[in-house]
Design an enzyme around this catalytic site. Sequence first.
Site, short mmCIF file in Angstrom:
data_model
loop_
_atom_site.label_atom_id
_atom_site.label_comp_id
_atom_site.label_asym_id
_atom_site.label_seq_id
_atom_site.Cartn_x
_atom_site.Cartn_y
_atom_site.Cartn_z
N SER A 45 -51.76 12.95 -53.22
CA SER A 45 -50.50 12.41 -53.73
C SER A 45 -50.51 12.41 -55.25
O SER A 45 -49.67 11.76 -55.88
CB SER A 45 -50.29 10.98 -53.21
OG SER A 45 -51.33 10.13 -53.65
N HIS A 174 -5.40 2.31 -43.40
CA HIS A 174 -5.34 3.57 -42.63
C HIS A 174 -4.82 4.72 -43.49
O HIS A 174 -4.18 5.65 -42.98
CB HIS A 174 -4.46 3.42 -41.39
CG HIS A 174 -4.79 2.21 -40.58
ND1 HIS A 174 -5.81 2.17 -39.67
CD2 HIS A 174 -4.25 0.96 -40.61
CE1 HIS A 174 -5.88 0.95 -39.13
NE2 HIS A 174 -4.95 0.20 -39.69
N SER A 293 -12.79 25.23 -61.44
CA SER A 293 -13.11 26.27 -60.48
C SER A 293 -13.50 27.53 -61.25
O SER A 293 -12.98 27.80 -62.33
CB SER A 293 -11.88 26.53 -59.61
OG SER A 293 -11.97 27.81 -59.03
N LYS A 299 -7.56 24.54 -62.09
CA LYS A 299 -8.15 23.42 -61.35
C LYS A 299 -8.93 22.45 -62.23
O LYS A 299 -9.66 22.85 -63.14
CB LYS A 299 -9.12 23.96 -60.29
CG LYS A 299 -8.44 24.74 -59.19
CD LYS A 299 -7.85 23.83 -58.13
CE LYS A 299 -8.93 23.42 -57.15
NZ LYS A 299 -8.50 22.29 -56.35
N GLU A 306 -17.31 13.21 -56.17
CA GLU A 306 -17.72 13.73 -54.86
C GLU A 306 -19.25 13.62 -54.72
O GLU A 306 -19.77 13.29 -53.65
CB GLU A 306 -17.24 15.18 -54.71
CG GLU A 306 -15.71 15.25 -54.55
CD GLU A 306 -15.14 16.64 -54.76
OE1 GLU A 306 -15.90 17.57 -55.06
OE2 GLU A 306 -13.91 16.78 -54.63
N1 ARG Z 1 -52.69 7.67 -52.10
C1 ARG Z 1 -52.84 6.65 -51.12
C2 ARG Z 1 -51.47 6.06 -50.73
O1 ARG Z 1 -50.54 6.30 -51.38
C3 ARG Z 1 -53.72 5.57 -51.68
C4 ARG Z 1 -54.44 4.76 -50.67
C5 ARG Z 1 -55.50 5.56 -49.99
N2 ARG Z 1 -56.30 4.76 -49.11
C6 ARG Z 1 -57.06 5.25 -48.15
N3 ARG Z 1 -57.72 4.42 -47.40
N4 ARG Z 1 -57.17 6.55 -47.91
O2 ARG Z 1 -51.37 5.36 -49.78
#
Ligand code: ARG
Length: 508
Positions: A45, A174, A293, A299, A306
């Site tokens: 992540s 309505h 447009s 336009k 939107e």
């Molecule tokens: N990147 C992980 C998350 O967002 C952090 C926690 C990871 N913990 C673990 N026990 N693998 O949740």
Amino acid sequence: MAGFGGDDGEFTLDGDDGDSLGGSDGTAVRGDRFSGGPARGFLSSLAADERIFAADVAVDRAHVVMLAEQDVIEDDIAAEILTALNVVEVEGHAALPAGEDVHEAIETAVVEQVGPDGGKMHTARSRNDEVATCIRYRLREDLLDAATAVCDLRAVLFEAAEAHAETTMPGFTHLQHAQPTTVGHYLLSYESALARDTERLLDAFERVNRSPLGAAAFAGTPFDVDRERTAELLGFDEVITNATDAVAARDFLVESAAALAALATTLSGLAEDVVLFANQGYLELSDDYSSTSSIMPQKKNPDTFELVRSVAGDASGSLTGLLTTLKGLPRAYNRDLQNATPHVWATVDAVTEATEVAAGGVATATWNEETLAAEAGSNFSTATGVADLLAMAGLPFRTAHEVVATAGELASAAGTEPDYAIIDEATEQTLGESIAAYVEREAVETALDPAASVTMRDSAGGPAPDAVADALNEAERSLTSDRAVVEGIAEGIAAAHDELTAEVTDHV
Ligand code: ARG
């Protein structure tokens, strides 16, 4: 899960547990095991964690300060770690070494600078309590930004409502002309909806602003941690006591996403009206909030509104995605949680931006008073007012309704708008006597005038100028008070930030 790139030895379910420092290919945290392999990118992540980089530095600082204060780690090692964290902060997220996430990468960066003692930073905690704390820390800021954007939009609606408190316009049910109202009354209807959206965001904030730190993996720690202290240094209102709940809980994400989805739904209604009103020539959007447009040169399209309208779809989709991800997860921590968080980042960004754009679009739009006034009474939209008049003269409302309905039918058969003569004829047909037996001609003619029709409806919360003046006062009062709440919270967070900075300076 097998150990990627590792040996066949025993491994734990939680990658946090039992790793040793100093791997050659891997990170300081992971060593040689769990350090590579085809699923590495899938697991990571790190890129998404840029969002919580600053939060993680703050959480690390608070944790290290507390560990030193509690004599869990030595002061000189705390100083080295805090100095390394200063370097990490300056170099930024992009300069972090490899890692499965920002927590691991920052720890690796600290260990690279301090040596193995840098690993003392992770004493008495887990990434589980760490990540939950970081998300809450960052989300607080985002919720406050969203609440501020909503307050700004409310201010725009308030100003336009004040300027158009007596601008008569058609009101719809309505999508049919229903009763005359005013632009001021119409706009205040959204201001009060947005006041509740503000309440919901601030209510969600209250439960976001609690600290899971010190829960460790889910089952506490033998170290003498001071959870209240880290909560204080990070500006949290309180500690989430149960360690398992602290790491597992993501209902704060649900509440935030739900508050944002509700806000987006309010915005989508406003946006839909603006699109329709622009279509009818009731208002003209500024060019800055319109598009054209590529082929039809004449336009001028309300594209921005939107897009504002469309954000509600994304927000409700994210809320559903989030709930579905969380549904049925066992205690305590599961990696599914990593995929829950981005729903909320995407939602808060999109909804806050849509709120800001809606504010700009409304602030710069021009209400076409002539067209609105001309349309306000069309399709016999003053009919209810005439029926009210008859009811005030003593006729049962149902009978009055019948008289006026008959007038409407007679008028449409004659291809004209109802006037006194037609209403009189309808009264004769329905009741066998002239309308003069109930009300004076002048009163009927007044009730047929859209502006007078509005003025008649002076009940609390109605569109009559006096009622709108009261509503404007109330809107101003509640906006001022909500802004003060948001500012007070922001000041509290800033004060905690200053305290943490001072403690870090003291320790290094
Ligand atoms: N990147 C992980 C998350 O967002 C952090 C926690 C990871 N913990 C673990 N026990 N693998 O949740």
